[in-house]
Motif scaffolding. Structure first.
Motif, PDB file in Angstrom:
ATOM      1  N   ALA A  66       0.828  -1.211   0.000  1.00 32.82           N
ATOM      2  CA  ALA A  66       0.000   0.000   0.000  1.00 32.82           C
ATOM      3  C   ALA A  66       0.858   1.255   0.000  1.00 32.82           C
ATOM      4  N   GLU A  67       1.906   1.255   0.795  1.00 35.55           N
ATOM      5  CA  GLU A  67       2.747   2.443   0.869  1.00 35.55           C
ATOM      6  C   GLU A  67       3.438   2.719  -0.469  1.00 35.55           C
ATOM      7  N   GLN A  68       3.942   1.672  -1.102  1.00 36.86           N
ATOM      8  CA  GLN A  68       4.602   1.842  -2.401  1.00 36.86           C
ATOM      9  C   GLN A  68       3.608   2.329  -3.459  1.00 36.86           C
ATOM     10  N   ALA A  69       2.419   1.737  -3.481  1.00 38.46           N
ATOM     11  CA  ALA A  69       1.405   2.135  -4.466  1.00 38.46           C
ATOM     12  C   ALA A  69       0.967   3.583  -4.257  1.00 38.46           C
ATOM     13  N   VAL A  70       0.807   3.969  -3.004  1.00 39.25           N
ATOM     14  CA  VAL A  70       0.388   5.337  -2.693  1.00 39.25           C
ATOM     15  C   VAL A  70       1.482   6.337  -3.074  1.00 39.25           C
ATOM     16  N   ARG A  71       2.725   5.980  -2.800  1.00 33.91           N
ATOM     17  CA  ARG A  71       3.833   6.871  -3.183  1.00 33.91           C
ATOM     18  C   ARG A  71       3.901   7.058  -4.695  1.00 33.91           C
ATOM     19  N   ARG A  72       3.751   5.974  -5.426  1.00 32.76           N
ATOM     20  CA  ARG A  72       3.773   6.071  -6.893  1.00 32.76           C
ATOM     21  C   ARG A  72       2.604   6.924  -7.392  1.00 32.76           C
ATOM     22  N   PHE A  73       1.437   6.762  -6.752  1.00 35.07           N
ATOM     23  CA  PHE A  73       0.281   7.574  -7.125  1.00 35.07           C
ATOM     24  C   PHE A  73       0.590   9.057  -6.931  1.00 35.07           C
ATOM     25  N   ALA A  74       1.159   9.406  -5.784  1.00 35.46           N
ATOM     26  CA  ALA A  74       1.507  10.806  -5.519  1.00 35.46           C
ATOM     27  C   ALA A  74       2.538  11.306  -6.527  1.00 35.46           C
ATOM     28  N   ASP A  75       3.505  10.460  -6.858  1.00 35.16           N
ATOM     29  CA  ASP A  75       4.508  10.849  -7.862  1.00 35.16           C
ATOM     30  C   ASP A  75       3.867  11.039  -9.234  1.00 35.16           C
ATOM     31  N   ASP A  76       2.909  10.183  -9.582  1.00 37.34           N
ATOM     32  CA  ASP A  76       2.235  10.291 -10.874  1.00 37.34           C
ATOM     33  C   ASP A  76       1.435  11.584 -10.985  1.00 37.34           C
ATOM     34  N   ILE A  77       0.763  11.967  -9.912  1.00 32.17           N
ATOM     35  CA  ILE A  77      -0.019  13.213  -9.921  1.00 32.17           C
ATOM     36  C   ILE A  77       0.923  14.419  -9.940  1.00 32.17           C
ATOM     37  N   ASP A  78       2.040  14.331  -9.228  1.00 31.30           N
ATOM     38  CA  ASP A  78       3.082  15.350  -9.243  1.00 31.30           C
ATOM     39  C   ASP A  78       2.565  16.717  -8.790  1.00 31.30           C
ATOM     40  N   ASP A  79       2.022  16.728  -7.585  1.00 30.10           N
ATOM     41  CA  ASP A  79       1.544  17.964  -6.988  1.00 30.10           C
ATOM     42  C   ASP A  79       1.658  17.815  -5.474  1.00 30.10           C
ATOM     43  N   PRO A  80       2.020  18.866  -4.749  1.00 29.52           N
ATOM     44  CA  PRO A  80       2.113  18.754  -3.286  1.00 29.52           C
ATOM     45  C   PRO A  80       0.803  18.310  -2.632  1.00 29.52           C
ATOM     46  N   LEU A  81      -0.317  18.718  -3.193  1.00 27.28           N
ATOM     47  CA  LEU A  81      -1.598  18.293  -2.632  1.00 27.28           C
ATOM     48  C   LEU A  81      -1.815  16.788  -2.820  1.00 27.28           C
ATOM     49  N   ALA A  82      -1.269  16.245  -3.882  1.00 32.32           N
ATOM     50  CA  ALA A  82      -1.378  14.798  -4.096  1.00 32.32           C
ATOM     51  C   ALA A  82      -0.632  14.041  -3.008  1.00 32.32           C
ATOM     52  N   ASP A  83       0.464  14.615  -2.521  1.00 25.87           N
ATOM     53  CA  ASP A  83       1.185  13.980  -1.419  1.00 25.87           C
ATOM     54  C   ASP A  83       0.306  13.921  -0.171  1.00 25.87           C
ATOM     55  N   LEU A  84      -0.406  15.007   0.078  1.00 28.05           N
ATOM     56  CA  LEU A  84      -1.315  15.051   1.232  1.00 28.05           C
ATOM     57  C   LEU A  84      -2.447  14.036   1.063  1.00 28.05           C
ATOM     58  N   VAL A  85      -3.017  13.987  -0.120  1.00 30.23           N
ATOM     59  CA  VAL A  85      -4.082  13.021  -0.403  1.00 30.23           C
ATOM     60  C   VAL A  85      -3.544  11.596  -0.278  1.00 30.23           C
ATOM     61  N   ALA A  86      -2.326  11.383  -0.726  1.00 33.53           N
ATOM     62  CA  ALA A  86      -1.728  10.050  -0.644  1.00 33.53           C
ATOM     63  C   ALA A  86      -1.600   9.591   0.797  1.00 33.53           C
ATOM     64  N   VAL A  87      -1.219  10.494   1.676  1.00 31.95           N
ATOM     65  CA  VAL A  87      -1.121  10.133   3.099  1.00 31.95           C
ATOM     66  C   VAL A  87      -2.501   9.755   3.638  1.00 31.95           C
ATOM     67  N   GLY A  88      -3.513  10.533   3.275  1.00 34.61           N
ATOM     68  CA  GLY A  88      -4.878  10.215   3.711  1.00 34.61           C
ATOM     69  C   GLY A  88      -5.346   8.878   3.170  1.00 34.61           C
ATOM     70  N   LEU A  89      -5.022   8.595   1.910  1.00 34.67           N
ATOM     71  CA  LEU A  89      -5.401   7.300   1.333  1.00 34.67           C
ATOM     72  C   LEU A  89      -4.658   6.157   2.013  1.00 34.67           C
ATOM     73  N   LEU A  90      -3.406   6.387   2.367  1.00 34.85           N
ATOM     74  CA  LEU A  90      -2.647   5.353   3.063  1.00 34.85           C
ATOM     75  C   LEU A  90      -3.279   5.062   4.421  1.00 34.85           C
ATOM     76  N   VAL A  91      -3.716   6.110   5.111  1.00 34.74           N
ATOM     77  CA  VAL A  91      -4.426   5.916   6.383  1.00 34.74           C
ATOM     78  C   VAL A  91      -5.703   5.119   6.145  1.00 34.74           C
ATOM     79  N   ALA A  92      -6.442   5.467   5.101  1.00 33.20           N
ATOM     80  CA  ALA A  92      -7.694   4.770   4.800  1.00 33.20           C
ATOM     81  C   ALA A  92      -7.432   3.299   4.475  1.00 33.20           C
ATOM     82  N   ILE A  93      -6.384   3.020   3.716  1.00 26.16           N
ATOM     83  CA  ILE A  93      -6.095   1.637   3.320  1.00 26.16           C
ATOM     84  C   ILE A  93      -5.617   0.819   4.507  1.00 26.16           C
ATOM     85  N   THR A  94      -4.791   1.405   5.347  1.00 32.17           N
ATOM     86  CA  THR A  94      -4.226   0.634   6.464  1.00 32.17           C
ATOM     87  C   THR A  94      -5.164   0.543   7.660  1.00 32.17           C
TER      88      THR A  94
END
Length: 179
Positions: A66-94
């Motif tokens: 999950a952490e690797q997939a979320v990091r790649r997602f944030a990198d794919d979006i390439d925006d600081p807000l995507a990093d924030l969303v990625a952390v929230g999604l990681l919390v939701a997944i875990t």
């Protein structure tokens, strides 16, 4: 023009991210697990981020961490807000489906940031137009001077040193306009 188009695309992507997070939250409310909610929202997410969401869902379905997939997602979006969303999604997944509040807050923050970006761009637009107009006038004057100005004024630029100075000045002006 390119900067404005890129900024518009960035604003659309951030808005799409907020809509998609709200969609994931709503699917979670319907009783899905986070990974399933992400998969369900792939086809209905905004087109601006659909390829990134599709890749993200495929990574999760393929069993990537999950952490690797979320990091790649944030990198794919390439925006600081995507990093924030990625952390929230990681919390939701875990942590499971009981993270609606986190996703709601993320969606609200993302929408607010998108609105702030639109306001900033609206404030920048008049200045950008002025710079464009000044640049056009400068280019027309320079071209007119080179074509019609056969006076002693241009004698300083006849030798190699004068050409180098002129090139440096023009390059500095171009760099400032681009900056």
């Amino acid at each position: 023009v390119c900067a404005a188009g890129g900024t518009q695309a960035l604003a659309e992507r951030v808005e799409a991210l907020a809509s998609w997070v709200e969609n994931v939250r709503d699917v979670l409310r319907a009783g899905h697990q986070p990974v399933g909610a992400i998969a369900v929202t792939v086809d209905t997410c905004p087109a601006a981020i659909r390829p990134q969401v599709r890749s993200f869902s495929a990574r999760l379905a393929a069993g990537h961490g999950a952490e690797q997939a979320v990091r790649r997602f944030a990198d794919d979006i390439d925006d600081p807000l995507a990093d924030l969303v990625a952390v929230g999604l990681l919390v939701a997944i875990t942590r499971g489906a009981e993270t609606e509040g986190v996703l709601s807050s993320l969606a609200a923050q993302t929408r607010h940031a998108a609105e702030r970006r639109r306001i900033v761009e609206a404030e920048r637009a008049p200045v950008q137009r002025e710079v464009q107009m000044v640049s056009v006038v400068m280019c027309v004057l320079l071209a007119g001077l080179l074509v019609f100005g056969r006076s002693s004024y241009l004698d300083a630029y006849d030798d190699a040193a004068g050409q180098v100075v002129l090139a440096v000045v023009l390059l500095a002006y171009a760099a400032l306009v681009v900056w």
